[in-house]
Design a protein around this motif. Structure first.
Motif, PDB file in Angstrom:
ATOM      1  N   THR A 147       9.236 -14.996  85.257  1.00 31.20           N
ATOM      2  CA  THR A 147       9.969 -16.175  85.737  1.00 31.20           C
ATOM      3  C   THR A 147      11.257 -16.287  84.941  1.00 31.20           C
ATOM      4  O   THR A 147      11.215 -16.392  83.709  1.00 31.20           O
ATOM      5  CB  THR A 147       9.132 -17.457  85.551  1.00 31.20           C
ATOM      6  N   CYS A 148      12.368 -16.260  85.644  1.00 28.39           N
ATOM      7  CA  CYS A 148      13.663 -16.265  84.964  1.00 28.39           C
ATOM      8  C   CYS A 148      14.016 -17.697  84.542  1.00 28.39           C
ATOM      9  O   CYS A 148      14.068 -18.592  85.388  1.00 28.39           O
ATOM     10  CB  CYS A 148      14.729 -15.708  85.907  1.00 28.39           C
ATOM     11  N   PRO A 149      14.312 -17.916  83.257  1.00 27.15           N
ATOM     12  CA  PRO A 149      14.599 -19.287  82.800  1.00 27.15           C
ATOM     13  C   PRO A 149      16.083 -19.637  82.812  1.00 27.15           C
ATOM     14  O   PRO A 149      16.458 -20.699  82.326  1.00 27.15           O
ATOM     15  CB  PRO A 149      14.087 -19.255  81.347  1.00 27.15           C
ATOM     16  N   PHE A 150      16.942 -18.756  83.369  1.00 30.03           N
ATOM     17  CA  PHE A 150      18.378 -18.921  83.128  1.00 30.03           C
ATOM     18  C   PHE A 150      19.109 -19.786  84.147  1.00 30.03           C
ATOM     19  O   PHE A 150      20.311 -19.985  84.029  1.00 30.03           O
ATOM     20  CB  PHE A 150      19.031 -17.547  82.981  1.00 30.03           C
ATOM     21  N   CYS A 151      18.446 -20.242  85.194  1.00 30.66           N
ATOM     22  CA  CYS A 151      18.960 -21.388  85.949  1.00 30.66           C
ATOM     23  C   CYS A 151      17.745 -22.061  86.562  1.00 30.66           C
ATOM     24  O   CYS A 151      16.636 -21.512  86.552  1.00 30.66           O
ATOM     25  CB  CYS A 151      20.019 -21.014  86.983  1.00 30.66           C
ATOM     26  N   ALA A 152      17.964 -23.254  87.097  1.00 32.02           N
ATOM     27  CA  ALA A 152      16.825 -24.087  87.502  1.00 32.02           C
ATOM     28  C   ALA A 152      16.184 -23.656  88.817  1.00 32.02           C
ATOM     29  O   ALA A 152      15.267 -24.309  89.307  1.00 32.02           O
ATOM     30  CB  ALA A 152      17.246 -25.546  87.576  1.00 32.02           C
ATOM     31  N   LEU A 153      16.618 -22.512  89.400  1.00 34.88           N
ATOM     32  CA  LEU A 153      15.871 -21.962  90.538  1.00 34.88           C
ATOM     33  C   LEU A 153      14.568 -21.317  90.068  1.00 34.88           C
ATOM     34  O   LEU A 153      13.628 -21.153  90.829  1.00 34.88           O
ATOM     35  CB  LEU A 153      16.706 -20.917  91.279  1.00 34.88           C
ATOM     36  N   LEU A 154      14.544 -20.871  88.810  1.00 32.02           N
ATOM     37  CA  LEU A 154      13.334 -20.266  88.220  1.00 32.02           C
ATOM     38  C   LEU A 154      12.739 -19.180  89.119  1.00 32.02           C
ATOM     39  O   LEU A 154      11.548 -19.235  89.475  1.00 32.02           O
ATOM     40  CB  LEU A 154      12.272 -21.342  87.922  1.00 32.02           C
ATOM     41  N   CYS A 155      13.557 -18.207  89.498  1.00 31.66           N
ATOM     42  CA  CYS A 155      13.063 -17.115  90.360  1.00 31.66           C
ATOM     43  C   CYS A 155      11.888 -16.413  89.676  1.00 31.66           C
ATOM     44  O   CYS A 155      11.971 -16.045  88.507  1.00 31.66           O
ATOM     45  CB  CYS A 155      14.183 -16.101  90.594  1.00 31.66           C
ATOM     46  N   ASP A 156      10.814 -16.206  90.442  1.00 27.82           N
ATOM     47  CA  ASP A 156       9.626 -15.587  89.839  1.00 27.82           C
ATOM     48  C   ASP A 156       9.188 -14.359  90.628  1.00 27.82           C
ATOM     49  O   ASP A 156       8.006 -14.043  90.689  1.00 27.82           O
ATOM     50  CB  ASP A 156       8.481 -16.597  89.729  1.00 27.82           C
ATOM     51  N   ALA A 171      26.763 -20.709  90.888  1.00 32.86           N
ATOM     52  CA  ALA A 171      25.983 -21.079  89.702  1.00 32.86           C
ATOM     53  C   ALA A 171      24.491 -20.813  89.876  1.00 32.86           C
ATOM     54  O   ALA A 171      23.753 -20.769  88.897  1.00 32.86           O
ATOM     55  CB  ALA A 171      26.208 -22.551  89.369  1.00 32.86           C
ATOM     56  N   PHE A 172      24.057 -20.634  91.117  1.00 35.70           N
ATOM     57  CA  PHE A 172      22.635 -20.389  91.417  1.00 35.70           C
ATOM     58  C   PHE A 172      22.580 -19.157  92.322  1.00 35.70           C
ATOM     59  O   PHE A 172      22.319 -19.264  93.532  1.00 35.70           O
ATOM     60  CB  PHE A 172      22.022 -21.624  92.101  1.00 35.70           C
ATOM     61  N   PRO A 173      22.858 -17.969  91.769  1.00 40.56           N
ATOM     62  CA  PRO A 173      23.153 -16.803  92.604  1.00 40.56           C
ATOM     63  C   PRO A 173      22.068 -16.407  93.604  1.00 40.56           C
ATOM     64  O   PRO A 173      22.377 -15.824  94.642  1.00 40.56           O
ATOM     65  CB  PRO A 173      23.375 -15.685  91.570  1.00 40.56           C
ATOM     66  N   GLU A 174      20.822 -16.730  93.324  1.00 37.91           N
ATOM     67  CA  GLU A 174      19.752 -16.324  94.241  1.00 37.91           C
ATOM     68  C   GLU A 174      19.428 -17.408  95.271  1.00 37.91           C
ATOM     69  O   GLU A 174      18.452 -17.263  96.023  1.00 37.91           O
ATOM     70  CB  GLU A 174      18.488 -15.988  93.446  1.00 37.91           C
ATOM     71  N   PHE A 175      20.222 -18.470  95.321  1.00 37.35           N
ATOM     72  CA  PHE A 175      19.853 -19.589  96.197  1.00 37.35           C
ATOM     73  C   PHE A 175      19.661 -19.144  97.635  1.00 37.35           C
ATOM     74  O   PHE A 175      18.675 -19.499  98.291  1.00 37.35           O
ATOM     75  CB  PHE A 175      20.909 -20.703  96.143  1.00 37.35           C
ATOM     76  N   ASP A 202      20.497  -8.493  91.882  1.00 34.51           N
ATOM     77  CA  ASP A 202      21.751  -8.243  91.165  1.00 34.51           C
ATOM     78  C   ASP A 202      22.290  -9.533  90.553  1.00 34.51           C
ATOM     79  O   ASP A 202      23.481  -9.626  90.273  1.00 34.51           O
ATOM     80  CB  ASP A 202      22.801  -7.658  92.125  1.00 34.51           C
ATOM     81  N   CYS A 203      21.426 -10.505  90.324  1.00 33.05           N
ATOM     82  CA  CYS A 203      21.897 -11.820  89.863  1.00 33.05           C
ATOM     83  C   CYS A 203      22.757 -11.681  88.603  1.00 33.05           C
ATOM     84  O   CYS A 203      22.257 -11.297  87.533  1.00 33.05           O
ATOM     85  CB  CYS A 203      20.704 -12.740  89.570  1.00 33.05           C
ATOM     86  N   PRO A 204      24.040 -12.006  88.695  1.00 35.52           N
ATOM     87  CA  PRO A 204      24.903 -11.854  87.515  1.00 35.52           C
ATOM     88  C   PRO A 204      24.559 -12.840  86.419  1.00 35.52           C
ATOM     89  O   PRO A 204      24.699 -12.526  85.238  1.00 35.52           O
ATOM     90  CB  PRO A 204      26.315 -12.112  88.073  1.00 35.52           C
ATOM     91  N   ARG A 205      24.086 -13.990  86.798  1.00 36.80           N
ATOM     92  CA  ARG A 205      23.766 -14.997  85.774  1.00 36.80           C
ATOM     93  C   ARG A 205      22.597 -14.530  84.900  1.00 36.80           C
ATOM     94  O   ARG A 205      22.634 -14.640  83.673  1.00 36.80           O
ATOM     95  CB  ARG A 205      23.431 -16.316  86.464  1.00 36.80           C
ATOM     96  N   ALA A 206      21.562 -14.005  85.537  1.00 36.67           N
ATOM     97  CA  ALA A 206      20.410 -13.532  84.769  1.00 36.67           C
ATOM     98  C   ALA A 206      20.804 -12.353  83.885  1.00 36.67           C
ATOM     99  O   ALA A 206      20.451 -12.297  82.705  1.00 36.67           O
ATOM    100  CB  ALA A 206      19.282 -13.134  85.716  1.00 36.67           C
ATOM    101  N   ASN A 207      21.561 -11.398  84.452  1.00 36.24           N
ATOM    102  CA  ASN A 207      21.929 -10.227  83.646  1.00 36.24           C
ATOM    103  C   ASN A 207      22.849 -10.605  82.494  1.00 36.24           C
ATOM    104  O   ASN A 207      22.716 -10.075  81.381  1.00 36.24           O
ATOM    105  CB  ASN A 207      22.548  -9.157  84.542  1.00 36.24           C
ATOM    106  N   ALA A 261      17.566  -5.584  81.629  1.00 37.04           N
ATOM    107  CA  ALA A 261      18.205  -5.736  82.946  1.00 37.04           C
ATOM    108  C   ALA A 261      17.192  -6.242  83.958  1.00 37.04           C
ATOM    109  O   ALA A 261      16.018  -5.856  83.940  1.00 37.04           O
ATOM    110  CB  ALA A 261      18.765  -4.392  83.405  1.00 37.04           C
ATOM    111  N   LEU A 262      17.680  -7.114  84.847  1.00 34.90           N
ATOM    112  CA  LEU A 262      16.837  -7.634  85.917  1.00 34.90           C
ATOM    113  C   LEU A 262      16.581  -6.527  86.932  1.00 34.90           C
ATOM    114  O   LEU A 262      17.500  -5.790  87.292  1.00 34.90           O
ATOM    115  CB  LEU A 262      17.569  -8.812  86.573  1.00 34.90           C
ATOM    116  N   VAL A 263      15.370  -6.420  87.412  1.00 37.62           N
ATOM    117  CA  VAL A 263      15.032  -5.422  88.424  1.00 37.62           C
ATOM    118  C   VAL A 263      14.624  -6.158  89.699  1.00 37.62           C
ATOM    119  O   VAL A 263      13.782  -7.048  89.661  1.00 37.62           O
ATOM    120  CB  VAL A 263      13.863  -4.536  87.941  1.00 37.62           C
TER     121      VAL A 263
END
Ligand code: SF4
Length: 402
Positions: free
Chosen positions: A6-15, A149-153, A31-36, A26-28
């Protein structure tokens, strides 16, 4: 390769993604730039070389904790700010606030206030992130560009088979991260003009003049069986609560004849979590003082920047556990920083105690609330970084303060 994370780097919390234990990690799967960008601040192959600092000099953890407790005890009005931590960290910080009579305010509370004040004044119509791909036929982004700001939205909000027919951007260009097979339209208009017009048109009140695109949008909203009005807390201007009130009024009017909901994007760095935890523990939101004499909520006066500008506090405890970006304010009072190890460089001034802490979801397990504030997700750690958690430090300080 790690397990699903679960990515903690924005409040979408992609899991739904994993992390490669490379240097940097690196995120697999995305390509979320914020997480990387955020993962670059971590080394998963070795424990961080960081030690506590007391006034710029390395110190043992116990000595740093005792010095921090002494400075908190000596303060007449401390502020617990930043508050970038997880559920357990925030629960322990609340206990610490109660032990020293502190005000609690998150670094992003100013933007969170917009939605809170509108909720207090008018109530709200909201939906969860999971409802959007299931139900939304029309998404209207009101001054919002979610993909920045929420690249995976958009991957979370739209999926194959979604009923979504169109996305309209009001006051911004179309979002480059929206799927190209989704019809998009951008209306170049100021929100100050757009929201009253949309409210009047949807309620079929007479309007002297309106851009044809806004008239068409009002018609589309009335015709849609489920619309979602997306807004972004950090993008709203200082008096954004008025805009959110108008959004809620618009959703309310639509709900007389069809279905509509608002959806806020915000609450990063644990802001949604801090708001939830403080509210469930005290019954009051952030910007409250937790004193022995009782609780006191002052939404304007207890804002951290206002307290600092007014000289109304005499000690600052700043928490920034998700990365080095949330640097503590430069102040001339005792400053205690519980932060990412890379913050040490900016915390060597006199009257500053720095204690490196673990990042939830990277070096320790944790939980965070998502942007819609209805779902708390577990954050399994990637490694054991050996650093103390915010919860452990705050609990230790509570004990020392007696
Ligand atoms: S959108 Fe946010 S939660 Fe999702 S991967 Fe990117 S930074 Fe992480």
């Amino acid at each position: 390769m790690s397990e699903p994370w679960t990515c903690p780097f924005c409040a979408l919390l992609c899991d739904r993604y994993t992390v490669a234990h490379t240097a940097p990690p690196a995120l697999v799967g995305s390509d979320c730039p914020r997480a990387n960008d955020s993962l670059r601040h971590f080394d998963l192959s070795a424990p961080p070389a960081a030690s506590p600092l007391v006034d710029g000099a390395p110190a043992a953890l116990a000595d740093a904790l005792q010095a921090a407790a002494d400075r908190l005890r000596a303060a007449r009005q401390p502020l617990l700010g930043g508050l970038a931590t997880d559920v357990a960290g925030m629960r322990a910080l609340y206990r610490l606030a109660a032990a020293c009579g502190a005000v609690v305010d998150h670094a992003h509370a100013e933007s969170m206030q917009h939605g809170l004040r509108a909720l207090q004044d008018r109530g709200q119509y909201t939906c969860t992130l999971a409802e959007i791909p299931e139900r939304a036929e029309l998404i209207v982004c009101i001054g919002a560009l979610p993909g920045e700001a929420f690249p995976e939205f958009w991957r979370r909000a739209v999926r194959d088979g979604s009923p979504l027919r169109k996305v309209v951007f009001v006051g911004t260009p179309a979002d480059a991260r929206l799927r190209h097979d989704i019809e998009a339209e951008s209306i170049d208009i100021d929100l100050v003009d757009a929201l009253p017009l949309l409210n009047a048109l949807v309620a079929e009140r007479p309007v002297r003049e309106s851009p044809p695109a806004i008239v068409a949008l009002a018609d589309a909203l009335r015709a849609s069986r489920y619309s979602v009005l997306v807004w972004e807390a950090p993008r709203l201007a200082r008096h954004g609560a008025l805009a959110v009130e108008q959004l809620q009024r618009l959703a309310g009017e639509l709900n007389r004849t069809t279905r509509a909901a608002t959806f806020m994007l915000g609450g990063n760095d644990g802001a949604a979590t801090a708001q939830q935890v403080v509210t469930w523990l005290s019954g009051l939101p952030l910007r409250s003082r937790v004193a022995r004499s009782g609780l006191d909520h002052q939404p304007l006066r207890f804002g951290a920047s206002r307290l600092l500008a007014d000289g109304a506090i005499d000690a600052l405890l700043w928490v920034a556990s998700f990365g080095p970006q949330l640097a503590p304010p430069d102040v001339t009072m005792p400053r205690l920083v519980l932060g990412h190890p890379a913050l040490a460089a900016s915390c060597s001034a006199p009257d500053t105690i720095f204690i490196p802490v673990s990042t939830p979801g990277i070096g320790s397990d944790g939980h965070l609330f998502r942007t819609d504030s209805v779902v708390a997700l577990p954050l399994p750690r990637l490694v054991d970084d050996g650093l103390p958690t915010v919860a452990r430090i705050a609990d230790d300080l509570v004990e020392r303060l007696g």
